[in-house]
Enzyme design. Structure first.
Site, mmCIF file in Angstrom:
data_model
loop_
_atom_site.group_PDB
_atom_site.id
_atom_site.type_symbol
_atom_site.label_atom_id
_atom_site.label_comp_id
_atom_site.label_asym_id
_atom_site.label_seq_id
_atom_site.Cartn_x
_atom_site.Cartn_y
_atom_site.Cartn_z
ATOM 1 N N TYR A 98 78.117 -116.330 96.033
ATOM 2 C CA TYR A 98 78.043 -117.927 95.883
ATOM 3 C C TYR A 98 77.280 -118.144 94.477
ATOM 4 O O TYR A 98 76.871 -117.124 93.669
ATOM 5 C CB TYR A 98 76.897 -118.241 96.745
ATOM 6 C CG TYR A 98 75.465 -117.536 96.739
ATOM 7 C CD1 TYR A 98 74.524 -117.985 95.969
ATOM 8 C CD2 TYR A 98 75.433 -116.261 97.416
ATOM 9 C CE1 TYR A 98 73.306 -117.205 95.900
ATOM 10 C CE2 TYR A 98 74.208 -115.553 97.486
ATOM 11 C CZ TYR A 98 73.147 -116.097 96.681
ATOM 12 O OH TYR A 98 71.820 -115.352 96.618
ATOM 13 N N LYS B 1 88.205 -124.598 89.807
ATOM 14 C CA LYS B 1 88.619 -123.599 89.410
ATOM 15 C C LYS B 1 88.086 -123.545 87.881
ATOM 16 O O LYS B 1 88.002 -124.316 87.023
ATOM 17 C CB LYS B 1 90.219 -123.362 89.009
ATOM 18 C CG LYS B 1 90.549 -122.131 88.228
ATOM 19 C CD LYS B 1 92.184 -122.112 88.459
ATOM 20 C CE LYS B 1 92.695 -120.947 87.603
ATOM 21 N NZ LYS B 1 94.287 -121.043 87.697
ATOM 22 N N SER C 56 74.867 -112.913 94.172
ATOM 23 C CA SER C 56 75.193 -114.259 93.568
ATOM 24 C C SER C 56 75.978 -114.020 92.184
ATOM 25 O O SER C 56 76.139 -113.059 91.769
ATOM 26 C CB SER C 56 74.260 -115.179 93.568
ATOM 27 O OG SER C 56 73.335 -114.794 92.473
#
Length: 125
Positions: A58, A9, A25
């Site tokens: 991503y 995280k 992305s």
């Protein structure tokens, strides 16, 4: 049985760049990826604290030490510069797997790390 738990995280990141023309992305300062244990091209979930948007894409590595958090392609429509976001990954564990350490990197308003935590997840020995 498999369980899906927090893998990594990056907390309290601020969006610094938006590029709707890019193919997709989220560009993230490569140093932050390393500190959180997120791999380039790994799937990330992004939670926009400012407007409640939740989406996934991503990660791509950005310039080291830049503090870059850039949303590209369609994701660029889900935030504005300065929005605070939480970037997370998840991992799947079998109940018999050894304990996993979820890394959490907390950032300041300039996307500099101020705290790093490791949460142990899994069965106690």
């Amino acid at each position: 049985m498999k369980r899906e738990v927090l893998g990594a995280k990056i907390h309290n990141a601020r969006v610094t760049q938006l590029n709707i023309e890019y193919e997709g992305s989220c560009a993230i300062d490569h140093d932050l990826l390393d500190q959180a244990g997120i791999l380039p091209y790994e799937r990330v979930h992004i939670y926009n604290v400012m407007n409640g948007e939740r989406f996934d894409t991503y990660a791509i590595p950005g310039k080291r030490g830049s503090g870059l958090i850039g949303l590209n392609g369609a994701a660029a429509r889900l935030a504005v510069k300065g929005d605070r976001v939480i970037i997370v990954t998840y991992v799947q564990l079998d109940e018999d797997d050894p304990p996993h350490k979820a890394l959490v990197v907390v950032l300041d308003e300039h996307n500099r790390p101020v705290k790093q935590l490791a949460h142990r997840i899994g069965r106690k020995p």
